[in-house]
Design an enzyme around this catalytic site. Structure first.
Site, PDB file in Angstrom:
ATOM      1  CD  GLU A   1      44.604  36.534  38.943  1.00 51.05           C
ATOM      2  OE1 GLU A   1      44.072  35.988  39.938  1.00 51.05           O
ATOM      3  OE2 GLU A   1      45.665  37.153  38.998  1.00 51.05           O
TER       4      GLU A   1
ATOM      5  CB  CYS B   1      45.955  32.746  37.455  1.00 52.24           C
ATOM      6  SG  CYS B   1      45.012  32.543  38.982  1.00 52.24           S
TER       7      CYS B   1
ATOM      8  CB  CYS C   1      43.684  33.037  41.973  1.00 58.43           C
ATOM      9  SG  CYS C   1      45.220  32.465  42.712  1.00 58.43           S
TER      10      CYS C   1
ATOM     11  CD  GLU D   1      42.991  34.333  51.304  1.00 56.09           C
ATOM     12  OE1 GLU D   1      42.923  34.411  52.548  1.00 56.09           O
ATOM     13  OE2 GLU D   1      43.921  34.848  50.638  1.00 56.09           O
TER      14      GLU D   1
ATOM     15  CB  CYS E   1      49.775  32.886  40.719  1.00 57.88           C
ATOM     16  SG  CYS E   1      48.326  31.831  40.478  1.00 57.88           S
TER      17      CYS E   1
ATOM     18  CG  ASN F   1      41.847  37.025  46.718  1.00 56.15           C
ATOM     19  OD1 ASN F   1      41.252  38.083  46.565  1.00 56.15           O
ATOM     20  ND2 ASN F   1      42.819  36.899  47.577  1.00 56.15           N
TER      21      ASN F   1
HETATM   22  N1  THU Z   1      45.979  35.420  44.464  1.00 55.43           N
HETATM   23  C1  THU Z   1      45.147  35.727  43.423  1.00 55.43           C
HETATM   24  O1  THU Z   1      43.939  35.911  43.607  1.00 55.43           O
HETATM   25  N2  THU Z   1      45.686  35.804  42.190  1.00 55.43           N
HETATM   26  C2  THU Z   1      47.005  35.605  41.907  1.00 55.43           C
HETATM   27  O2  THU Z   1      47.382  35.570  40.741  1.00 55.43           O
HETATM   28  C3  THU Z   1      47.969  35.453  43.001  1.00 55.43           C
HETATM   29  C4  THU Z   1      47.395  35.185  44.331  1.00 55.43           C
HETATM   30  C5  THU Z   1      45.392  35.294  45.799  1.00 55.43           C
HETATM   31  C6  THU Z   1      45.408  33.887  46.348  1.00 55.43           C
HETATM   32  C7  THU Z   1      45.367  34.140  47.832  1.00 55.43           C
HETATM   33  O3  THU Z   1      44.022  34.309  48.223  1.00 55.43           O
HETATM   34  C8  THU Z   1      46.097  35.457  47.994  1.00 55.43           C
HETATM   35  O4  THU Z   1      46.113  36.074  46.720  1.00 55.43           O
HETATM   36  C9  THU Z   1      47.514  35.329  48.502  1.00 55.43           C
HETATM   37  O5  THU Z   1      48.241  34.447  47.743  1.00 55.43           O
END
Ligand code: THU
Length: 160
Positions: A75, A115, A73, A64, A112, A62
């Site tokens: 994925e 994704c 994310c 940010e 999530c 991920n």
């Molecule tokens: N996140 C992912 O990378 N994948 C997911 O399927 C769920 C959330 C990340 C997004 C964000 O940077 C952090 O996790 C918190 O939500």
């Protein structure tokens, strides 16, 4: 009227010893990727590793952003890279791992909804199932034999 029941089937592995060897090494790549995640706002690190049918392994984590919705994310970082670099390859398996820097993450963390939708696109495109394995930092590993199994009643190109 009638009631319609939708069921999903998952396999739960107690630990790494129960996993197929190729999945262990894929998950190890996902763990490595997780450590390089850029998550200064959530402190929640996620890593993804994708095995393609040409033998390549693509990873992502991920990323940010101070403007929160601009982040991505793990994925989708990984799958869009795979789609852009290896457009003809089929995705066989995805390994996902997530961990909070605030406390140990011992429960399996599923992808999530956004994704799942992104992965579904590639499953429909290639017309073969993508196996998904997901875990926390430690503990049980969950396998879904396909993405469709994690996203019942999905929206796809057949509706357009
Ligand atoms: N996140 C992912 O990378 N994948 C997911 O399927 C769920 C959330 C990340 C997004 C964000 O940077 C952090 O996790 C918190 O939500």
């Amino acid at each position: 009227m009638k009631e319609v029941k939708i069921e999903s089937q998952l396999i739960v592995f107690d630990n790494f010893n129960e996993l197929p060897k190729d999945v262990v090494s894929l998950m190890e790549k996902a763990i490595e990727a997780r450590r390089n995640a850029y998550a200064p706002y959530s402190n929640f690190l996620v890593g993804a590793a994708i095995l393609l049918d040409n033998g390549e392994i693509v990873t992502g984590n991920n990323q940010e952003n101070a403007s929160y919705p601009s982040g991505l994310c793990a994925e989708r970082t990984a799958i869009y890279y795979a789609g852009s670099q290896f457009p003809k390859a089929k995705i066989l398996k995805m390994a996902l791992t997530a961990g909070s820097q605030k406390e140990p993450t011992t429960t399996p963390i599923p992808p999530c909804g956004a994704c799942r939708q992104a992965i579904a696109e590639y499953e429909v495109k290639q017309d073969t199932p993508i196996e998904i394995y997901f875990m926390g930092e430690t503990g049980k590993i969950v396998k879904s034999a396909s993405l469709a199994n994690l996203l019942p009643l999905g929206f796809d190109r057949s509706f357009l």
